[in-house]
Design a protein around this motif. Sequence first.
Motif, PDB file in Angstrom:
ATOM      1  N   PRO A   1      -0.314  24.077  43.847  1.00 42.34           N
ATOM      2  CA  PRO A   1       0.601  23.704  42.765  1.00 42.34           C
ATOM      3  C   PRO A   1      -0.115  23.500  41.433  1.00 42.34           C
ATOM      4  CG  PRO A   1       1.242  22.568  44.769  1.00 42.34           C
ATOM      5  CD  PRO A   1      -0.055  23.273  45.070  1.00 42.34           C
ATOM      6  N   ALA A   2      -1.323  22.950  41.458  1.00 49.67           N
ATOM      7  CA  ALA A   2      -2.066  22.738  40.211  1.00 49.67           C
ATOM      8  C   ALA A   2      -2.455  24.066  39.568  1.00 49.67           C
ATOM      9  CB  ALA A   2      -3.317  21.903  40.491  1.00 49.67           C
ATOM     10  N   VAL A   3      -2.874  25.038  40.363  1.00 45.39           N
ATOM     11  CA  VAL A   3      -3.248  26.345  39.818  1.00 45.39           C
ATOM     12  C   VAL A   3      -2.004  27.081  39.329  1.00 45.39           C
ATOM     13  CG1 VAL A   3      -4.304  28.578  40.325  1.00 45.39           C
ATOM     14  CG2 VAL A   3      -5.311  26.488  41.256  1.00 45.39           C
ATOM     15  N   ALA A   4      -0.897  26.955  40.065  1.00 45.76           N
ATOM     16  CA  ALA A   4       0.352  27.588  39.621  1.00 45.76           C
ATOM     17  C   ALA A   4       0.803  27.005  38.288  1.00 45.76           C
ATOM     18  CB  ALA A   4       1.432  27.407  40.675  1.00 45.76           C
ATOM     19  N   ALA A   5       0.643  25.688  38.119  1.00 49.02           N
ATOM     20  CA  ALA A   5       1.006  25.050  36.847  1.00 49.02           C
ATOM     21  C   ALA A   5       0.100  25.544  35.731  1.00 49.02           C
ATOM     22  CB  ALA A   5       0.895  23.533  36.981  1.00 49.02           C
ATOM     23  N   TRP A   6      -1.186  25.735  36.032  1.00 50.73           N
ATOM     24  CA  TRP A   6      -2.110  26.288  35.036  1.00 50.73           C
ATOM     25  C   TRP A   6      -1.659  27.686  34.623  1.00 50.73           C
ATOM     26  CZ3 TRP A   6      -5.016  30.626  34.530  1.00 50.73           C
ATOM     27  CH2 TRP A   6      -5.990  30.630  33.523  1.00 50.73           C
ATOM     28  N   CYS A   7      -1.258  28.494  35.603  1.00 55.81           N
ATOM     29  CA  CYS A   7      -0.789  29.851  35.300  1.00 55.81           C
ATOM     30  C   CYS A   7       0.437  29.814  34.388  1.00 55.81           C
ATOM     31  CB  CYS A   7      -0.454  30.594  36.590  1.00 55.81           C
ATOM     32  SG  CYS A   7      -1.874  31.056  37.596  1.00 55.81           S
ATOM     33  N   ALA A   8       1.365  28.910  34.674  1.00 55.94           N
ATOM     34  CA  ALA A   8       2.577  28.812  33.864  1.00 55.94           C
ATOM     35  C   ALA A   8       2.256  28.504  32.412  1.00 55.94           C
ATOM     36  CB  ALA A   8       3.507  27.747  34.448  1.00 55.94           C
ATOM     37  N   GLU A   9       1.196  27.755  32.179  1.00 54.56           N
ATOM     38  CA  GLU A   9       0.821  27.370  30.824  1.00 54.56           C
ATOM     39  C   GLU A   9      -0.086  28.382  30.135  1.00 54.56           C
ATOM     40  OE1 GLU A   9      -0.987  23.550  31.005  1.00 54.56           O
ATOM     41  OE2 GLU A   9       0.837  22.513  31.661  1.00 54.56           O
ATOM     42  N   ASN A  10      -0.800  29.214  30.917  1.00 54.80           N
ATOM     43  CA  ASN A  10      -1.856  30.030  30.335  1.00 54.80           C
ATOM     44  C   ASN A  10      -1.713  31.527  30.527  1.00 54.80           C
ATOM     45  OD1 ASN A  10      -4.152  28.001  29.414  1.00 54.80           O
ATOM     46  ND2 ASN A  10      -3.335  27.217  31.343  1.00 54.80           N
ATOM     47  N   VAL A  11      -0.717  31.981  31.284  1.00 57.76           N
ATOM     48  CA  VAL A  11      -0.519  33.415  31.507  1.00 57.76           C
ATOM     49  C   VAL A  11       0.726  33.854  30.752  1.00 57.76           C
ATOM     50  CG1 VAL A  11      -0.116  35.234  33.194  1.00 57.76           C
ATOM     51  CG2 VAL A  11      -1.665  33.336  33.746  1.00 57.76           C
ATOM     52  N   ALA A  12       0.567  34.786  29.829  1.00 50.74           N
ATOM     53  CA  ALA A  12       1.677  35.244  28.997  1.00 50.74           C
ATOM     54  C   ALA A  12       2.665  36.066  29.817  1.00 50.74           C
ATOM     55  CB  ALA A  12       1.142  36.084  27.839  1.00 50.74           C
ATOM     56  N   ALA A  13       3.952  35.932  29.470  1.00 51.70           N
ATOM     57  CA  ALA A  13       5.028  36.731  30.073  1.00 51.70           C
ATOM     58  C   ALA A  13       5.057  36.588  31.589  1.00 51.70           C
ATOM     59  CB  ALA A  13       4.888  38.205  29.674  1.00 51.70           C
ATOM     60  N   LEU A  14       4.855  35.369  32.061  1.00 51.31           N
ATOM     61  CA  LEU A  14       4.783  35.117  33.502  1.00 51.31           C
ATOM     62  C   LEU A  14       6.096  34.623  34.071  1.00 51.31           C
ATOM     63  CD1 LEU A  14       2.879  34.913  36.039  1.00 51.31           C
ATOM     64  CD2 LEU A  14       2.651  32.478  35.451  1.00 51.31           C
ATOM     65  N   GLU A  15       6.475  35.188  35.199  1.00 50.72           N
ATOM     66  CA  GLU A  15       7.544  34.657  36.038  1.00 50.72           C
ATOM     67  C   GLU A  15       6.928  34.217  37.358  1.00 50.72           C
ATOM     68  OE1 GLU A  15      10.887  37.355  36.426  1.00 50.72           O
ATOM     69  OE2 GLU A  15      10.320  38.306  34.531  1.00 50.72           O
ATOM     70  N   THR A  16       7.438  33.127  37.912  1.00 49.30           N
ATOM     71  CA  THR A  16       6.938  32.635  39.196  1.00 49.30           C
ATOM     72  C   THR A  16       8.080  32.603  40.198  1.00 49.30           C
ATOM     73  OG1 THR A  16       5.249  31.278  38.109  1.00 49.30           O
ATOM     74  CG2 THR A  16       5.812  30.719  40.383  1.00 49.30           C
ATOM     75  N   VAL A  17       7.834  33.148  41.384  1.00 46.71           N
ATOM     76  CA  VAL A  17       8.825  33.153  42.463  1.00 46.71           C
ATOM     77  C   VAL A  17       8.179  32.536  43.699  1.00 46.71           C
ATOM     78  CG1 VAL A  17      10.250  34.561  43.987  1.00 46.71           C
ATOM     79  CG2 VAL A  17      10.020  35.181  41.569  1.00 46.71           C
ATOM     80  N   HIS A  18       8.827  31.529  44.241  1.00 53.44           N
ATOM     81  CA  HIS A  18       8.325  30.886  45.454  1.00 53.44           C
ATOM     82  C   HIS A  18       8.863  31.618  46.678  1.00 53.44           C
ATOM     83  CE1 HIS A  18       6.469  27.712  47.739  1.00 53.44           C
ATOM     84  NE2 HIS A  18       7.578  27.558  48.431  1.00 53.44           N
ATOM     85  N   CYS A  19       7.977  31.935  47.605  1.00 49.32           N
ATOM     86  CA  CYS A  19       8.351  32.755  48.758  1.00 49.32           C
ATOM     87  C   CYS A  19       8.302  32.009  50.087  1.00 49.32           C
ATOM     88  CB  CYS A  19       7.457  33.986  48.828  1.00 49.32           C
ATOM     89  SG  CYS A  19       7.684  35.139  47.458  1.00 49.32           S
TER      90      CYS A  19
END
Length: 284
Positions: free
Chosen positions: A238-256
């Motif tokens: 979850p911490a790395v996913a939160a980092w991605c949300a803040e630092n990766v442009a044009a990102l969508e996240t889908v939980h599987c």
Amino acid sequence: MMIDVLGSSLYYEDSGEGVPFVFLHGNPSSSRQWRNVLPGVAAPGRRLLAPDLIGMGRSGKPDLPYRFGDHARYLDAWFDALGLEDVVLVGHDWGGALAFDHAARHPGRVRGVAFFETIVRELSWDELGEAPRRRAAAIRGPEGESLVLDGDFLVRSAYTGGVLTPLGEDDLRPYLEPYPTRESRRPLLEWARSSPLDGDPADVVERVAFSRKWLASAAEVPKLLLTFDTSPTLLITPAVAAWCAENVAALETVHCGPAGHHATEDKPGEIAAAIDAWARRHGL
């Protein structure tokens, strides 16, 4: 299919016609890991390709150090040999890191990137869970060569401990067959020692830092992060996913849902459905 590249050969799966979707595997895997994902992504106007990295799966095993740069060089040659342009990259584990690296160095070639359970930034030893930290220390230590090269520990543990549902012998066999000898397992050992932890190894840290700049700035390229839960082997916490949300442009996240690190064995249908829906949303 097999193609000659840089004095050796790369094996790859290839089906359909249209926009190239390139699926890149990680360690200690091969294109086989995508066998239950590709059917769910297949659609008119899509060409699905899944190579075996050099030294892995059914690809050639030349005398190389098998550093990150070696893998990237052979992948570049494979892309060039097939004339692949306007590609959608899908990467897992080291395949994700190679996808980012390729996109950062060939920004005009990539239309979209989907990734999961991969390396998006340098990590610290403290960020690893207790069991992964012990495993990484053992492999990087003096006993690492014996642990990885003298048997099938790495492959077997990946698909019995790195998944929620351990694979039986029949399903394990195709993953084990490419690595019957000590020398054939050297690429697996090199990958296992290459995770960028607290500045080491320097060459991988440099490549990951370069890719991170592209991830942060390439707002014109849609990106998809797939996340999972419940397994202690997960790399994208979850911490790395939160980092991605803040630092990766044009990102969508889908939980599987629940899966281990080798999530294509646990959730192939969910992975395929998420990639297919994302690609349709963006006209990829």
